[in-house]
Design an enzyme around this catalytic site. Structure first.
Site, PDB file in Angstrom:
ATOM      1  N   GLU A  14       0.811  -1.210   0.000  1.00 23.51           N
ATOM      2  CA  GLU A  14       0.000   0.000   0.000  1.00 23.51           C
ATOM      3  C   GLU A  14       0.852   1.271   0.000  1.00 23.51           C
ATOM      4  O   GLU A  14       0.368   2.345   0.347  1.00 23.51           O
ATOM      5  CB  GLU A  14      -0.940  -0.010   1.203  1.00 23.51           C
ATOM      6  CG  GLU A  14      -1.938  -1.157   1.204  1.00 23.51           C
ATOM      7  CD  GLU A  14      -2.873  -1.119   2.395  1.00 23.51           C
ATOM      8  OE1 GLU A  14      -3.803  -0.289   2.391  1.00 23.51           O
ATOM      9  OE2 GLU A  14      -2.666  -1.903   3.334  1.00 23.51           O
ATOM     10  N   SER A  52      -6.730  -2.658   1.535  1.00 16.53           N
ATOM     11  CA  SER A  52      -7.102  -2.066   0.255  1.00 16.53           C
ATOM     12  C   SER A  52      -7.599  -3.088  -0.762  1.00 16.53           C
ATOM     13  O   SER A  52      -7.470  -2.885  -1.966  1.00 16.53           O
ATOM     14  CB  SER A  52      -5.923  -1.278  -0.342  1.00 16.53           C
ATOM     15  OG  SER A  52      -5.580  -0.191   0.478  1.00 16.53           O
ATOM     16  N   TYR A  71      -9.349   4.319  -4.734  1.00 14.27           N
ATOM     17  CA  TYR A  71      -8.351   5.383  -4.756  1.00 14.27           C
ATOM     18  C   TYR A  71      -8.278   6.194  -6.044  1.00 14.27           C
ATOM     19  O   TYR A  71      -7.705   7.284  -6.044  1.00 14.27           O
ATOM     20  CB  TYR A  71      -6.970   4.786  -4.447  1.00 14.27           C
ATOM     21  CG  TYR A  71      -6.912   4.115  -3.109  1.00 14.27           C
ATOM     22  CD1 TYR A  71      -7.069   4.848  -1.932  1.00 14.27           C
ATOM     23  CD2 TYR A  71      -6.737   2.742  -2.991  1.00 14.27           C
ATOM     24  CE1 TYR A  71      -7.039   4.237  -0.691  1.00 14.27           C
ATOM     25  CE2 TYR A  71      -6.703   2.124  -1.752  1.00 14.27           C
ATOM     26  CZ  TYR A  71      -6.858   2.876  -0.607  1.00 14.27           C
ATOM     27  OH  TYR A  71      -6.829   2.269   0.614  1.00 14.27           O
ATOM     28  N   ARG A  84     -11.436   3.290  11.366  1.00 11.80           N
ATOM     29  CA  ARG A  84     -12.604   3.113  10.495  1.00 11.80           C
ATOM     30  C   ARG A  84     -13.017   1.647  10.513  1.00 11.80           C
ATOM     31  O   ARG A  84     -12.170   0.756  10.498  1.00 11.80           O
ATOM     32  CB  ARG A  84     -12.252   3.538   9.069  1.00 11.80           C
ATOM     33  CG  ARG A  84     -13.449   3.893   8.202  1.00 11.80           C
ATOM     34  CD  ARG A  84     -13.039   4.121   6.761  1.00 11.80           C
ATOM     35  NE  ARG A  84     -12.752   2.854   6.094  1.00 11.80           N
ATOM     36  CZ  ARG A  84     -11.658   2.604   5.393  1.00 11.80           C
ATOM     37  NH1 ARG A  84     -10.716   3.519   5.275  1.00 11.80           N
ATOM     38  NH2 ARG A  84     -11.496   1.428   4.810  1.00 11.80           N
ATOM     39  N   ASP A 133     -15.437  -1.249   8.561  1.00 10.23           N
ATOM     40  CA  ASP A 133     -16.132  -1.551   7.310  1.00 10.23           C
ATOM     41  C   ASP A 133     -17.178  -2.629   7.558  1.00 10.23           C
ATOM     42  O   ASP A 133     -16.903  -3.639   8.222  1.00 10.23           O
ATOM     43  CB  ASP A 133     -15.142  -2.013   6.246  1.00 10.23           C
ATOM     44  CG  ASP A 133     -14.158  -0.913   5.860  1.00 10.23           C
ATOM     45  OD1 ASP A 133     -14.504   0.274   6.033  1.00 10.23           O
ATOM     46  OD2 ASP A 133     -13.061  -1.237   5.383  1.00 10.23           O
ATOM     47  N   GLU A 193     -14.008  -5.617   8.780  1.00  7.37           N
ATOM     48  CA  GLU A 193     -12.670  -5.356   9.293  1.00  7.37           C
ATOM     49  C   GLU A 193     -12.593  -3.967   9.914  1.00  7.37           C
ATOM     50  O   GLU A 193     -13.484  -3.136   9.726  1.00  7.37           O
ATOM     51  CB  GLU A 193     -11.619  -5.486   8.201  1.00  7.37           C
ATOM     52  CG  GLU A 193     -11.765  -4.503   7.048  1.00  7.37           C
ATOM     53  CD  GLU A 193     -10.702  -4.722   5.977  1.00  7.37           C
ATOM     54  OE1 GLU A 193      -9.624  -4.121   6.106  1.00  7.37           O
ATOM     55  OE2 GLU A 193     -10.958  -5.490   5.035  1.00  7.37           O
ATOM     56  N   ASN A 196      -9.864  -0.636  10.385  1.00  5.53           N
ATOM     57  CA  ASN A 196      -8.655  -0.007   9.854  1.00  5.53           C
ATOM     58  C   ASN A 196      -8.110   0.945  10.902  1.00  5.53           C
ATOM     59  O   ASN A 196      -8.786   1.900  11.297  1.00  5.53           O
ATOM     60  CB  ASN A 196      -8.967   0.768   8.567  1.00  5.53           C
ATOM     61  CG  ASN A 196      -9.494  -0.131   7.467  1.00  5.53           C
ATOM     62  OD1 ASN A 196      -8.740  -0.701   6.707  1.00  5.53           O
ATOM     63  ND2 ASN A 196     -10.813  -0.274   7.403  1.00  5.53           N
ATOM     64  N   GLY A 220      -6.948   5.731   5.185  1.00  6.01           N
ATOM     65  CA  GLY A 220      -6.449   6.632   4.156  1.00  6.01           C
ATOM     66  C   GLY A 220      -6.828   8.082   4.425  1.00  6.01           C
ATOM     67  O   GLY A 220      -7.860   8.372   5.027  1.00  6.01           O
TER      68      GLY A 220
END
Length: 314
Positions: A20, A148, A214, A253, A255, A268, A270, A274
Site C-alpha cells: 500500500e 485495500s 483510490y 474506520r 467496514d 474489518e 482499519n 487513508g
C-alpha cells in the site's frame, strides 16, 4: 487546535515498503501539507529510505503515522516508538497488530457476540469442495494481513477456489475464506469515541476494489447514507463496539456489509485509514463540519499531552 509550538517537532511517517506504499504516499503528502499550513514544525519521512535509524535522527517529539499496511499499521512501528517514548497517532501495539489480522479480529468479535461473516484460514491442505459446503458460494478469498482489497477475489464456483487462494498467497502467507455478504457496503469512522456519520459506498462495477477506492471518479459515496435514523444509530453502536473490542484508540474506520434482510455484518477495522482525496474519514468528518485541516490536527491532538504518554500504551 493546540498552539503549533506545543506539538514540538512532528514527523509524518509515510510511504514504507508495503503493497500500500503508493496510497500511503498520497495520505502522508496530504497530512504533511495540512500541518505545514497550520504552522506546525513538521517533516515528512519515508522509512524506506533509512528505516528506524533515519526516523530517530530526525528527533521527533511526536509522530503522525500515515503508513498503511504491514510495517506501519501492524504494531511494529508502534512498538518501536513506545520503546523510544515517542508519542504517536492511532492505536497502540496490541490493537494495531490485532486489527491487521482479519481472522483474529473476527474471532474477538464472534466471541463477544458481534456479527461477522463465517470465515476460516486456508492452506495447501484445504479440501476445496468441503470448504464450499461449509461456507457456501459465493465466498471471498483474501489475504489475512493485507489491506485495500489487494489480493482479494470473490469466488462464485468451486473450480475457482484454489486459483483464488494461490492469488492471495502472492500477497500474504496467511489466507482466509469468508462468507460473501450480498448487499450494501458501509464504512463508519471513529475519532476519540465520536462516531461519524456512516457512508454508503457504491462502486461502478459493484465491487469496491483498489481502483474504485483510490482512483475512480465513478465511485459514489452516499452521505447521508440513506439509512433510517434507527438503523443509523444501530450501525453507529455496532461500529463503536467493534472498534472498542479490538482495543483501538485515537481514530480508525470500521467496514460493514448489510444483507438483504437488513442485518449488519462486520468485515474489518482499519487503524490507519487513508487520508487521500478519495478517503472516507475526511468525507465523514467534513459532513459534520470538521474540515481536513481541523481533522488532521484533531488526530494529532490525540498524542497530547506528552507528559501523560506511557511506554505501556495498550
Amino acid at each position: 487546535m493546540t498552539a503549533p509550538e506545543q506539538y514540538g517537532r512532528v514527523v509524518v511517517v509515510y510511504g514504507g515498503t508495503s503493497s500500500e506504499r503508493d496510497v500511503s504516499l498520497m495520505s502522508g503528502g496530504a497530512v504533511l501539507a495540512s500541518l505545514e499550513k497550520n504552522g506546525i514544525d513538521v517533516i515528512g519521512y519515508d522509512p524506506a529510505e533509512a528505516g528506524l535509524p533515519g526516523l530517530i535522527a530526525l528527533a521527533p517529539d511526536r509522530v503522525f503515522i500515515a503508513l498503511h499496511g504491514r510495517g506501519g499499521e501492524d504494531g511494529t512501528l508502534q512498538g518501536a516508538l513506545e520503546l523510544l517514548h515517542i508519542p504517536y497517532t492511532g492505536s497502540g501495539v496490541m490493537a494495531s497488530a490485532l486489527g491487521m489480522d482479519k481472522v483474529r479480529t473476527k474471532q474477538v468479535w464472534s466471541a463477544l457476540g458481534l456479527p461477522t461473516p463465517q470465515s476460516e484460514r486456508l492452506d495447501a491442505s484445504t479440501d476445496w469442495d468441503a470448504l464450499a459446503d461449509r461456507i457456501g458460494l459465493p465466498m471471498v478469498i483474501k489475504p489475512v494481513n493485507e489491506g485495500s482489497t489487494l489480493g482479494l477475489t470473490i469466488v462464485r464456483s468451486r473450480d475457482a477456489l484454489k486459483v483464488a487462494w494461490e492469488r492471495s498467497c502472492d500477497y500474504d502467507h496467511a489466507v482466509m475464506a469468508e462468507r460473501f455478504v450480498e448487499g450494501e457496503e458501509y464504512t463508519v469512522s471513529v475519532i476519540e469515541q465520536q462516531v461519524l456519520p456512516a457512508i454508503r459506498v457504491e462502486a461502478p462495477n459493484g465491487f469496491y476494489d483498489y481502483e474504485a477506492k483510490y482512483f475512480s471518479d465513478e465511485t459514489r459515496y452516499l452521505l447521508p447514507s440513506g439509512l433510517s435514523e434507527h438503523d443509523e444509530a444501530e450501525l453507529a453502536a455496532l461500529s463503536l463496539a467493534a472498534f472498542n473490542a479490538v482495543g483501538c484508540e485515537g481514530w480508525g474506520r470500521v467496514d460493514i456489509m448489510r444483507d438483504a434482510q437488513g442485518g449488519f455484518w462486520l468485515l474489518e477495522v482499519n487503524t490507519s485509514p487513508g487520508m487521500t482525496s478519495h478517503s472516507l474519514v475526511p468525507q465523514a468528518a467534513a459532513h459534520v463540519g470538521i474540515d481536513f485541516d481541523a481533522l488532521v490536527c484533531r488526530i494529532l491532538d490525540t498524542t497530547l499531552p506528552a507528559s501523560s504518554f506511557s511506554s505501556l500504551k495498550a
